[in-house]
Design a protein around this motif. Sequence first.
Motif, short mmCIF file in Angstrom:
data_model
loop_
_atom_site.label_atom_id
_atom_site.label_comp_id
_atom_site.label_asym_id
_atom_site.label_seq_id
_atom_site.Cartn_x
_atom_site.Cartn_y
_atom_site.Cartn_z
N THR A 6 0.86 -1.18 0.00
CA THR A 6 0.00 0.00 0.00
C THR A 6 0.89 1.23 0.00
OG1 THR A 6 -1.82 1.14 1.12
CG2 THR A 6 -0.25 -0.06 2.51
N TRP A 7 0.50 2.24 -0.78
CA TRP A 7 1.36 3.41 -0.95
C TRP A 7 0.49 4.65 -1.14
CZ3 TRP A 7 6.51 2.09 -0.94
CH2 TRP A 7 7.41 3.13 -1.11
N ASN A 8 0.89 5.74 -0.53
CA ASN A 8 0.22 7.01 -0.69
C ASN A 8 0.91 7.77 -1.82
OD1 ASN A 8 -0.51 9.77 -0.47
ND2 ASN A 8 -1.04 9.47 1.67
N ILE A 9 0.21 8.02 -2.91
CA ILE A 9 0.85 8.66 -4.07
C ILE A 9 0.58 10.16 -4.13
CG2 ILE A 9 0.88 6.53 -5.39
CD1 ILE A 9 -1.42 7.67 -7.08
N GLN A 10 -0.06 10.73 -3.11
CA GLN A 10 -0.27 12.17 -2.99
C GLN A 10 -0.83 12.80 -4.27
OE1 GLN A 10 3.27 13.96 -1.39
NE2 GLN A 10 3.29 12.57 0.35
N SER A 11 -2.01 12.39 -4.64
CA SER A 11 -2.76 12.94 -5.77
C SER A 11 -2.18 12.63 -7.14
CB SER A 11 -2.92 14.45 -5.63
OG SER A 11 -3.60 14.74 -4.44
N GLY A 12 -1.21 11.72 -7.22
CA GLY A 12 -0.68 11.30 -8.51
C GLY A 12 0.21 12.32 -9.18
N ARG A 13 0.68 13.30 -8.46
CA ARG A 13 1.54 14.33 -9.05
C ARG A 13 3.00 13.92 -8.99
NH1 ARG A 13 -0.88 18.94 -11.30
NH2 ARG A 13 -2.90 19.22 -10.33
N SER A 14 3.71 14.15 -10.08
CA SER A 14 5.16 13.91 -10.10
C SER A 14 5.85 15.14 -9.51
CB SER A 14 5.61 13.65 -11.53
OG SER A 14 5.38 14.78 -12.34
N PRO A 15 7.15 15.06 -9.25
CA PRO A 15 7.86 16.21 -8.67
C PRO A 15 7.73 17.50 -9.48
CG PRO A 15 9.22 14.27 -8.48
CD PRO A 15 8.03 13.89 -9.33
N ASP A 16 7.55 17.38 -10.80
CA ASP A 16 7.40 18.59 -11.62
C ASP A 16 5.97 19.10 -11.69
OD1 ASP A 16 6.32 16.64 -13.23
OD2 ASP A 16 7.64 16.98 -14.93
N GLY A 17 5.05 18.43 -10.96
CA GLY A 17 3.66 18.88 -10.87
C GLY A 17 2.71 18.27 -11.88
N ALA A 18 3.21 17.45 -12.79
CA ALA A 18 2.35 16.81 -13.79
C ALA A 18 1.64 15.61 -13.17
CB ALA A 18 3.18 16.37 -14.99
N THR A 19 0.46 15.30 -13.68
CA THR A 19 -0.28 14.12 -13.24
C THR A 19 0.15 12.94 -14.09
OG1 THR A 19 -2.16 15.50 -12.64
CG2 THR A 19 -2.58 13.14 -12.87
N GLU A 20 0.95 12.04 -13.50
CA GLU A 20 1.49 10.91 -14.26
C GLU A 20 1.37 9.64 -13.42
OE1 GLU A 20 5.08 11.55 -16.54
OE2 GLU A 20 5.08 13.62 -15.84
N ILE A 21 0.15 9.18 -13.24
CA ILE A 21 -0.10 8.00 -12.40
C ILE A 21 0.60 6.77 -12.98
CG2 ILE A 21 -1.88 6.45 -11.53
CD1 ILE A 21 -3.65 8.95 -11.20
N ASP A 22 0.60 6.61 -14.30
CA ASP A 22 1.27 5.45 -14.92
C ASP A 22 2.76 5.43 -14.57
OD1 ASP A 22 -1.10 4.64 -16.05
OD2 ASP A 22 -0.68 5.55 -18.00
N ARG A 23 3.40 6.59 -14.59
CA ARG A 23 4.82 6.67 -14.27
C ARG A 23 5.08 6.31 -12.81
NH1 ARG A 23 7.87 12.30 -14.89
NH2 ARG A 23 8.37 12.26 -12.70
N ILE A 24 4.20 6.74 -11.92
CA ILE A 24 4.34 6.43 -10.50
C ILE A 24 4.18 4.93 -10.26
CG2 ILE A 24 3.30 6.77 -8.22
CD1 ILE A 24 2.59 9.65 -9.23
#
Length: 48
Positions: A6-24
């Motif tokens: 289980t992991w908290n992905i914090q809204s699916g945002r990458s460090p640069d602010g883009a929404t990249e759930i697949d990358r996470i």
Amino acid sequence: MFKLVTWNIQSGRSPDGATEIDRIIACLDRFCRFDMLCVQEVSTWPDG
């Protein structure tokens, strides 16, 4: 043995602010092997 992660992905945002759930999810798959992945705080936001 069954592995549950289980992991908290914090809204699916990458460090640069883009929404990249697949990358996470791909990063988590490289980090550890699991049979089931439960992610928390999953959300998508319009990139703009």
